[in-house]
Scaffold this motif. Structure first.
Motif, PDB file in Angstrom:
ATOM      1  N   LEU A  23      88.609  61.770  69.315  1.00 22.08           N
ATOM      2  CA  LEU A  23      89.903  61.402  69.898  1.00 22.08           C
ATOM      3  C   LEU A  23      90.931  61.127  68.813  1.00 22.08           C
ATOM      4  CD1 LEU A  23      88.835  59.105  72.848  1.00 22.08           C
ATOM      5  CD2 LEU A  23      90.049  61.265  73.014  1.00 22.08           C
ATOM      6  N   PHE A  24      90.545  60.375  67.798  1.00 21.15           N
ATOM      7  CA  PHE A  24      91.487  60.076  66.715  1.00 21.15           C
ATOM      8  C   PHE A  24      91.777  61.305  65.864  1.00 21.15           C
ATOM      9  CE2 PHE A  24      90.354  55.609  67.518  1.00 21.15           C
ATOM     10  CZ  PHE A  24      91.642  55.086  67.610  1.00 21.15           C
ATOM     11  N   SER A  25      90.767  62.135  65.610  1.00 24.69           N
ATOM     12  CA  SER A  25      91.005  63.324  64.794  1.00 24.69           C
ATOM     13  C   SER A  25      91.875  64.345  65.526  1.00 24.69           C
ATOM     14  CB  SER A  25      89.678  63.965  64.371  1.00 24.69           C
ATOM     15  OG  SER A  25      88.990  64.484  65.479  1.00 24.69           O
ATOM     16  N   GLY A  26      91.886  64.298  66.848  1.00 25.25           N
ATOM     17  CA  GLY A  26      92.773  65.184  67.608  1.00 25.25           C
ATOM     18  C   GLY A  26      94.242  64.915  67.346  1.00 25.25           C
ATOM     19  N   PHE A  27      94.558  63.704  66.946  1.00 24.91           N
ATOM     20  CA  PHE A  27      95.945  63.373  66.629  1.00 24.91           C
ATOM     21  C   PHE A  27      96.315  63.726  65.197  1.00 24.91           C
ATOM     22  CE2 PHE A  27      95.016  60.280  70.075  1.00 24.91           C
ATOM     23  CZ  PHE A  27      95.946  60.752  70.983  1.00 24.91           C
ATOM     24  N   TRP A  28      95.341  63.792  64.295  1.00 21.80           N
ATOM     25  CA  TRP A  28      95.635  63.996  62.878  1.00 21.80           C
ATOM     26  C   TRP A  28      95.416  65.419  62.388  1.00 21.80           C
ATOM     27  CZ3 TRP A  28      92.307  59.158  62.365  1.00 21.80           C
ATOM     28  CH2 TRP A  28      93.083  58.027  62.575  1.00 21.80           C
ATOM     29  N   VAL A  29      94.680  66.239  63.086  1.00 22.29           N
ATOM     30  CA  VAL A  29      94.365  67.588  62.626  1.00 22.29           C
ATOM     31  C   VAL A  29      95.470  68.540  63.074  1.00 22.29           C
ATOM     32  CG1 VAL A  29      92.728  69.502  62.825  1.00 22.29           C
ATOM     33  CG2 VAL A  29      91.893  67.154  62.674  1.00 22.29           C
ATOM     34  N   ALA A  30      96.015  69.263  62.112  1.00 20.99           N
ATOM     35  CA  ALA A  30      97.037  70.251  62.459  1.00 20.99           C
ATOM     36  C   ALA A  30      96.364  71.478  63.073  1.00 20.99           C
ATOM     37  CB  ALA A  30      97.803  70.654  61.205  1.00 20.99           C
ATOM     38  N   PRO A  31      96.946  72.061  64.104  1.00 21.67           N
ATOM     39  CA  PRO A  31      96.321  73.273  64.673  1.00 21.67           C
ATOM     40  C   PRO A  31      96.491  74.464  63.729  1.00 21.67           C
ATOM     41  CG  PRO A  31      98.355  72.755  65.820  1.00 21.67           C
ATOM     42  CD  PRO A  31      98.104  71.647  64.850  1.00 21.67           C
ATOM     43  N   GLU A  32      95.408  74.873  63.124  1.00 22.80           N
ATOM     44  CA  GLU A  32      95.405  76.004  62.198  1.00 22.80           C
ATOM     45  C   GLU A  32      94.769  77.235  62.825  1.00 22.80           C
ATOM     46  OE1 GLU A  32      93.395  74.601  58.764  1.00 22.80           O
ATOM     47  OE2 GLU A  32      94.944  73.140  58.275  1.00 22.80           O
ATOM     48  N   GLY A  33      94.685  77.256  64.145  1.00 19.70           N
ATOM     49  CA  GLY A  33      94.107  78.397  64.826  1.00 19.70           C
ATOM     50  C   GLY A  33      92.614  78.296  65.030  1.00 19.70           C
ATOM     51  N   GLU A  34      91.986  77.250  64.546  1.00 21.12           N
ATOM     52  CA  GLU A  34      90.547  77.108  64.697  1.00 21.12           C
ATOM     53  C   GLU A  34      90.194  76.319  65.953  1.00 21.12           C
ATOM     54  OE1 GLU A  34      88.992  75.459  61.127  1.00 21.12           O
ATOM     55  OE2 GLU A  34      89.836  77.038  59.892  1.00 21.12           O
ATOM     56  N   ILE A  35      90.631  75.071  66.004  1.00 23.26           N
ATOM     57  CA  ILE A  35      90.362  74.229  67.174  1.00 23.26           C
ATOM     58  C   ILE A  35      91.662  73.532  67.535  1.00 23.26           C
ATOM     59  CG2 ILE A  35      89.079  72.268  68.095  1.00 23.26           C
ATOM     60  CD1 ILE A  35      86.848  72.903  66.142  1.00 23.26           C
ATOM     61  N   HIS A  36      92.104  73.713  68.742  1.00 22.99           N
ATOM     62  CA  HIS A  36      93.351  73.091  69.187  1.00 22.99           C
ATOM     63  C   HIS A  36      93.132  71.609  69.465  1.00 22.99           C
ATOM     64  CE1 HIS A  36      96.935  72.411  71.680  1.00 22.99           C
ATOM     65  NE2 HIS A  36      97.448  73.318  70.867  1.00 22.99           N
ATOM     66  N   ASN A  37      94.186  70.821  69.301  1.00 24.52           N
ATOM     67  CA  ASN A  37      94.088  69.375  69.514  1.00 24.52           C
ATOM     68  C   ASN A  37      93.606  69.033  70.917  1.00 24.52           C
ATOM     69  OD1 ASN A  37      94.956  68.871  66.949  1.00 24.52           O
ATOM     70  ND2 ASN A  37      97.065  68.417  67.523  1.00 24.52           N
ATOM     71  N   SER A  38      94.031  69.792  71.906  1.00 27.26           N
ATOM     72  CA  SER A  38      93.633  69.479  73.277  1.00 27.26           C
ATOM     73  C   SER A  38      92.126  69.637  73.470  1.00 27.26           C
ATOM     74  CB  SER A  38      94.393  70.363  74.265  1.00 27.26           C
ATOM     75  OG  SER A  38      94.073  71.726  74.061  1.00 27.26           O
ATOM     76  N   VAL A  39      91.524  70.580  72.746  1.00 29.21           N
ATOM     77  CA  VAL A  39      90.074  70.761  72.837  1.00 29.21           C
ATOM     78  C   VAL A  39      89.361  69.555  72.224  1.00 29.21           C
ATOM     79  CG1 VAL A  39      88.131  72.192  72.091  1.00 29.21           C
ATOM     80  CG2 VAL A  39      90.259  73.264  72.817  1.00 29.21           C
ATOM     81  N   LEU A  40      89.848  69.099  71.073  1.00 33.27           N
ATOM     82  CA  LEU A  40      89.248  67.926  70.444  1.00 33.27           C
ATOM     83  C   LEU A  40      89.387  66.695  71.327  1.00 33.27           C
ATOM     84  CD1 LEU A  40      90.408  68.311  66.738  1.00 33.27           C
ATOM     85  CD2 LEU A  40      88.099  68.586  67.631  1.00 33.27           C
ATOM     86  N   VAL A  41      90.560  66.514  71.905  1.00 33.44           N
ATOM     87  CA  VAL A  41      90.790  65.346  72.752  1.00 33.44           C
ATOM     88  C   VAL A  41      89.925  65.413  74.001  1.00 33.44           C
ATOM     89  CG1 VAL A  41      92.518  64.170  74.156  1.00 33.44           C
ATOM     90  CG2 VAL A  41      93.103  64.904  71.858  1.00 33.44           C
ATOM     91  N   ALA A  42      89.849  66.581  74.622  1.00 35.33           N
ATOM     92  CA  ALA A  42      89.035  66.727  75.835  1.00 35.33           C
ATOM     93  C   ALA A  42      87.555  66.471  75.537  1.00 35.33           C
ATOM     94  CB  ALA A  42      89.219  68.115  76.434  1.00 35.33           C
ATOM     95  N   PHE A  43      87.060  67.031  74.451  1.00 40.56           N
ATOM     96  CA  PHE A  43      85.655  66.811  74.101  1.00 40.56           C
ATOM     97  C   PHE A  43      85.410  65.354  73.748  1.00 40.56           C
ATOM     98  CE2 PHE A  43      81.948  66.948  71.250  1.00 40.56           C
ATOM     99  CZ  PHE A  43      81.047  67.529  72.127  1.00 40.56           C
ATOM    100  N   GLY A  44      86.362  64.723  73.076  1.00 39.59           N
ATOM    101  CA  GLY A  44      86.234  63.308  72.756  1.00 39.59           C
ATOM    102  C   GLY A  44      86.185  62.448  74.001  1.00 39.59           C
ATOM    103  N   GLU A  45      87.010  62.777  74.983  1.00 37.63           N
ATOM    104  CA  GLU A  45      86.999  62.022  76.240  1.00 37.63           C
ATOM    105  C   GLU A  45      85.690  62.213  76.988  1.00 37.63           C
ATOM    106  OE1 GLU A  45      90.470  63.161  78.399  1.00 37.63           O
ATOM    107  OE2 GLU A  45      91.810  62.041  77.071  1.00 37.63           O
ATOM    108  N   ILE A  46      85.167  63.430  76.977  1.00 37.25           N
ATOM    109  CA  ILE A  46      83.897  63.703  77.646  1.00 37.25           C
ATOM    110  C   ILE A  46      82.762  62.925  76.973  1.00 37.25           C
ATOM    111  CG2 ILE A  46      82.154  65.497  78.046  1.00 37.25           C
ATOM    112  CD1 ILE A  46      84.531  67.434  78.485  1.00 37.25           C
ATOM    113  N   CYS A  47      82.735  62.926  75.637  1.00 35.35           N
ATOM    114  CA  CYS A  47      81.687  62.186  74.917  1.00 35.35           C
ATOM    115  C   CYS A  47      81.793  60.686  75.185  1.00 35.35           C
ATOM    116  CB  CYS A  47      81.782  62.445  73.415  1.00 35.35           C
ATOM    117  SG  CYS A  47      81.178  64.053  72.912  1.00 35.35           S
ATOM    118  N   THR A  48      83.014  60.169  75.178  1.00 32.99           N
ATOM    119  CA  THR A  48      83.197  58.749  75.426  1.00 32.99           C
ATOM    120  C   THR A  48      82.760  58.383  76.837  1.00 32.99           C
ATOM    121  OG1 THR A  48      85.060  58.771  73.896  1.00 32.99           O
ATOM    122  CG2 THR A  48      84.873  56.866  75.347  1.00 32.99           C
TER     123      THR A  48
END
Length: 67
Positions: A23-48
């Motif tokens: 969840l926190f890394s979703g706010f700090w990682v710039a989208p470089e075409g590898e993993i979009h922030n929304s994917v990181l946030v969604a996966f973080g919410e699911i894990c939590t």
């Protein structure tokens, strides 16, 4: 039974911690075409959420054993 509860508690802690990190890394990682922030946030919410469910189940099992 106690070994199973220990594994369940460990998994709950790991899921919650990894979800919080993602969840926190979703706010700090710039989208470089590898993993979009929304994917990181969604996966973080699911894990939590999964970790919280494991933790609640663990809590009720411990209370039922102590009775």
């Amino acid at each position: 039974m106690k070994n199973r509860l220990t594994v369940q508690l460990t998994m709950a802690i790991l899921l919650v911690l990894s979800g919080i990190v993602l969840l926190f890394s979703g706010f700090w990682v710039a989208p470089e075409g590898e993993i979009h922030n929304s994917v990181l946030v969604a996966f973080g919410e699911i894990c939590t959420f999964a970790g919280a469910l494991f933790g609640v189940d663990y809590s009720y099992k411990i209370k039922s054993i102590q009775k």
